[in-house]
Design a protein around this motif. Sequence first.
Motif, PDB file in Angstrom:
ATOM      1  N   GLN A 152       2.706  21.582  25.736  1.00  0.00           N
ATOM      2  CA  GLN A 152       3.149  20.573  26.700  1.00  0.00           C
ATOM      3  C   GLN A 152       3.024  19.168  26.124  1.00  0.00           C
ATOM      4  N   ALA A 153       2.020  18.959  25.271  1.00  0.00           N
ATOM      5  CA  ALA A 153       1.760  17.625  24.737  1.00  0.00           C
ATOM      6  C   ALA A 153       1.758  17.640  23.210  1.00  0.00           C
ATOM      7  N   VAL A 154       2.082  16.484  22.642  1.00  0.00           N
ATOM      8  CA  VAL A 154       1.996  16.261  21.202  1.00  0.00           C
ATOM      9  C   VAL A 154       0.678  15.556  20.912  1.00  0.00           C
ATOM     10  N   LEU A 155      -0.039  16.008  19.913  1.00  0.00           N
ATOM     11  CA  LEU A 155      -1.318  15.402  19.565  1.00  0.00           C
ATOM     12  C   LEU A 155      -1.103  14.055  18.891  1.00  0.00           C
ATOM     13  N   VAL A 156      -1.830  13.043  19.347  1.00  0.00           N
ATOM     14  CA  VAL A 156      -1.790  11.714  18.723  1.00  0.00           C
ATOM     15  C   VAL A 156      -3.213  11.206  18.539  1.00  0.00           C
ATOM     16  N   THR A 157      -3.425  10.462  17.453  1.00  0.00           N
ATOM     17  CA  THR A 157      -4.762   9.951  17.175  1.00  0.00           C
ATOM     18  C   THR A 157      -4.791   8.441  17.003  1.00  0.00           C
ATOM     19  N   ARG A 158      -3.642   7.806  16.941  1.00  0.00           N
ATOM     20  CA  ARG A 158      -3.601   6.351  16.760  1.00  0.00           C
ATOM     21  C   ARG A 158      -2.292   5.807  17.305  1.00  0.00           C
ATOM     22  N   THR A 159      -2.247   4.501  17.481  1.00  0.00           N
ATOM     23  CA  THR A 159      -1.073   3.844  18.070  1.00  0.00           C
ATOM     24  C   THR A 159       0.187   4.144  17.279  1.00  0.00           C
TER      25      THR A 159
END
Length: 386
Positions: A293-300
């Motif tokens: 359902q979601a994409v992993l993100v770690t920074r802007t």
Amino acid sequence: MARWASMGERAKRELLVARAFLVAVAEPPAPALARFVTEHGPCRAVGLIQRETAPADVTAEVEARRWHVSGEQLLVAAETAGVRLVVPEDPEWPREAFDGLFGARSVDLPGIAEPIALWVRGKAVLAEAAEQAVAIVGARAATGYGEHVAAEFGHGLATAGFTVASGAAYGIDGAAHRGALAAGGLTVAFLACGVDVDYPAGHGRLLRAIADQGAVVSEYPLGTPPRKHRFLVRNRLIASFGSATVVVEAGARSGAANTAHTADALGRPVLAVPGPVTSKNSVGCHGMVRSGQAVLVTRTQEVLEALSPLGAQLAVEVPAQSRRTDALHPDARRLHDALTGIDCASADELARDSGLPLGKVRALLPELELAGFVARSERGWSMTGS
């Protein structure tokens, strides 16, 4: 928009009074009333409701309040408080942002309908603020890690020219708003109460700062207190206002997860920040990523990449961190690594440790010395601190 420009002041006033009545007479999201207003227009819809000739499903939504609401009184009270009513006929209305809610209501998606009008406190023009907007949501009882990430994302997105939308709650919401404010950017808070109500009480100062620099928005008339169900209803506005929703921390069942599910249902990207696998606050984020359902993100930067058109090159690239030794020949780097944690070593000892031929070690050591990577003394070779 053209219709609004061509309307006289009296007609505009009548329309605003009608919309003020309609947005207060039923508890949002009120899908039957929203459909009724679309079909008949706000002024005629009010007349039919007051003459008790509205359809049964509309009557069921308005019956409890229809004799207790005055659109004129609501409008006057708002104007006195410096609050304006933004309506779909007004050019300020963020039409594209709420088109998804209109479409979802049209196909009878449960619990979804477009807002009939919005009460706004603040300087930001909603249509302009919604052109590039990202929602950041998460747990109220956030960890220090979560609040740090939310503030960084809020600051980074605002610096990149995006409006940060959230719900002004404690924890992740507040941190995201503060990050955007610190960057001098736009931020919009959607409330589950009247825009004149400081909720939570500890965020009164934050809400005033948001109004000064952005906007505080609600479907609910002035003085309306927060109620548990209103937070879930409010979440659909946050999900639709942002072109994507970033979830920083969320439990398995939470308001943030509800906002993410709504965004997903509306076809908006959902992005989730990972946390420790032992953290209950990150269970919802990990579940969203795991399910796809979601994409992993770690920074802007990764959020900006997700928002960019496919194949587009971002104007700002964040350089990868590098080390001085990255430029060395692999053999020289291997020899340099052999000195790690060693006070001093001879060429013979370094040859045995690195596995390089002794002749190559003796040739490379002076080169590393000239480059400032190693130093020679009476005791042997050692790594420099530079």
